[in-house]
Design an enzyme around this catalytic site. Structure first.
Site, PDB file in Angstrom:
ATOM      1  N   ASP A 134      17.108 -49.146  43.691  1.00 28.19           N
ATOM      2  CA  ASP A 134      15.825 -49.813  43.479  1.00 28.19           C
ATOM      3  C   ASP A 134      15.906 -51.251  43.986  1.00 28.19           C
ATOM      4  OD1 ASP A 134      13.231 -50.306  42.654  1.00 28.19           O
ATOM      5  OD2 ASP A 134      13.762 -50.589  40.545  1.00 28.19           O
TER       6      ASP A 134
ATOM      7  N   GLU B   7       8.540 -57.439  44.629  1.00 28.58           N
ATOM      8  CA  GLU B   7       7.814 -56.306  44.060  1.00 28.58           C
ATOM      9  C   GLU B   7       7.996 -56.240  42.554  1.00 28.58           C
ATOM     10  OE1 GLU B   7       7.390 -52.142  42.530  1.00 28.58           O
ATOM     11  OE2 GLU B   7       9.174 -53.407  42.582  1.00 28.58           O
TER      12      GLU B   7
ATOM     13  N   ASP C  11      10.321 -45.984  47.296  1.00 32.67           N
ATOM     14  CA  ASP C  11      10.722 -46.823  46.154  1.00 32.67           C
ATOM     15  C   ASP C  11      10.993 -45.952  44.934  1.00 32.67           C
ATOM     16  OD1 ASP C  11      11.249 -48.887  44.419  1.00 32.67           O
ATOM     17  OD2 ASP C  11       9.164 -49.525  44.199  1.00 32.67           O
TER      18      ASP C  11
END
Length: 467
Positions: free
Chosen positions: A294, A327, A353
């Protein structure tokens, strides 16, 4: 990362499992031999591993708008230029900066013991010496919602809803509200702080961090996630008594606005009027691990696939790879990118993602004039074990603002059965990536990009998912 709750399939079919109802049969379409060749060659790809290994080793964690994220942007520019991408550059913007501080918790009564936890992004802070307060236990987030206003004044709320692993990741959307808005709800009811059971599918003692949100006018309170094991321990204590007190020390800080940015690179197309394809993932990560799944894997997968088209033949449409910044704290990179490029013509956008496990399903959102593109994708992706969904594509924090502009979408859904064991924890490290599964991702993205970038059809904007 963020997962939107999945929509239900519209029509029930008797005697057919629900998961099969969501799979759309693929039309009979012949696969372009060039697409098949590129897809199959990508099953031996080494570029994606090289990227994610280098990023996690040479940079490590990449908390948004910090010095570490800046080093990551510089690293990305060097890497993308070395791979041969064109027009490599950084597009900057400013944003608030949240950094972690001291994080400790201990039960002071009735059974004194230490707890393992991590502050949630945008959490408020306790005084340096901490706070000691009684705890109110809520088995589910709905129980917290039902608590009377003012009932938590001077108390610590504890919400312990349990997330389950699912292939489509829907458990994150279903149970994540405790983290996304639980602190805001508790604050409005007067709570001095909130603890939640980590939003994860593991049973270990690593807490899962992640952002929480406060509405305008609501003063942030200290907010943290207990490891799953510690939350279960606290549950057992509450089965014995409702008189539990905890001392909590959380000292995060919100610093003055600082610089973040998106790293952009291109595979130039032959037709400037055909629209740009935007793909990528997010460069930043939370600070507990090294951001391998991630989202080091996401930028690696999409870049490696685009590299295969960069090496020729030149595609019709320009493919723009974006390593989005910031993000995790709220999608700042995606918002900044869409604002800066709002007048451009985009043919399609997609992001990776959700780790690096096998892609098992895809969905599209093209207008009727490009229906054949989706059919060709089904044929090209089928040999990789990927089925087509009936659902409309359009998920993703970073590309969401482009979808809001009417940009067509493709979603390539990875399996979520392992992802939430490590998501937002210190265990988000390179060893969690399986090379064969990483390569399957690259193969799927390569086939998808080849089909969409070279599609002879032209199409206009679409109605975004959920509109």
């Amino acid at each position: 990362m963020r997962i939107a709750p999945l929509a239900l399939a519209g029509i029930a079919v008797l005697a057919v499992p629900a998961i099969a109802q969501r799979a759309l049969p693929t039309a009979s379409v012949k696969v372009d031999p060039a697409v098949a060749k590129a897809r199959d060659a990508a099953l031996k790809d080494d570029v994606a591993w090289d990227i994610v290994e280098g990023l996690t080793t040479e940079v490590g964690q990449r908390l948004a708008a910090t010095e570490a994220e800046a080093r990551a942007r510089a690293w990305a520019v060097v890497k993308l230029k070395a791979l041969g991408f064109k027009n490599v550059h950084i597009e900057t913007y400013t944003m608030p900066v949240w950094v972690r501080g001291v994080e400790t918790a201990e039960i002071v009564g009735p059974y004194p013991q230490k707890l393992t936890l991590a502050a949630l992004g945008r959490s408020g802070a306790t005084p340096p010496e901490g706070i000691t307060a009684p705890v109110v236990y809520f088995p589910t987030f709905n129980d917290l919602l039902a608590a009377p206003d003012g009932s938590l004044t001077g108390k610590i709320a504890f919400v312990s809803n349990q997330m389950k692993a699912t292939q489509d990741g829907s458990g994150y959307g279903a149970f994540g509200a405790a983290r996304f808005i639980g602190a805001n709800v508790a604050a409005k009811k007067g709570a001095a702080a909130i603890l939640i059971r980590s939003i994860g599918s593991d049973k270990g003692r690593w807490p899962h961090t992640g952002g929480t949100n406060f509405a305008p006018g609501v003063t942030p309170i200290p907010a943290a996630a207990l490891s799953v094991a510690d939350a279960e321990q606290l549950e057992r204590i509450f089965k014995r008594t409702d008189k539990v007190s905890i001392k909590l020390v959380l000292t995060p800080k919100t610093l003055p606005d600082a610089e973040s940015g998106n790293v952009v690179a291109e595979v130039p197309g032959t037709d400037p009027n055909a629209g740009v394809i935007v793909v990528g993932g997010h460069l930043d990560s939370w600070d507990l691990g090294t951001g391998a799944i991630d989202d080091g894997a996401g930028v690696a997968i999409t870049t490696a696939a685009a590299k295969r088209l960069l090496d020729g033949p030149r595609p019709r449409r320009t493919i723009r790879v974006v390593w989005f910044g910031a993000e995790e704290p709220g999608g700042f990179g995606g918002q900044a990118y869409a604002k800066a490029h709002a007048t451009e013509k985009f043919a399609m956008a997609a992001e990776s993602d959700f780790g690096a496990d096998n892609i098992w399903r895809f969905s599209v959102n093209f207008p009727d004039s490009a229906k054949a593109v989706g059919d060709r994708l089904g044929a090209a992706l089928g040999p990789l074990g990927i089925v087509r969904s009936r659902e409309k594509a359009g998920d993703g924090t970073d590309v969401g603002p482009l979808f809001a502009l009417g940009t067509s979408a493709v979603d390539l859904n990875q399996s979520g059965l392992r992802y939430f064991d490590w998501h937002h924890t210190p265990e988000d490290t390179l060893d969690k990536i399986d090379l064969d599964q990483l390569r399957q991702n690259v193969a799927a993205w390569t086939a998808m990009l080849w089909v969409v970038a070279n599609a002879p059809e032209d199409w206009d904007k679409v109605t975004p998912k959920g509109s």
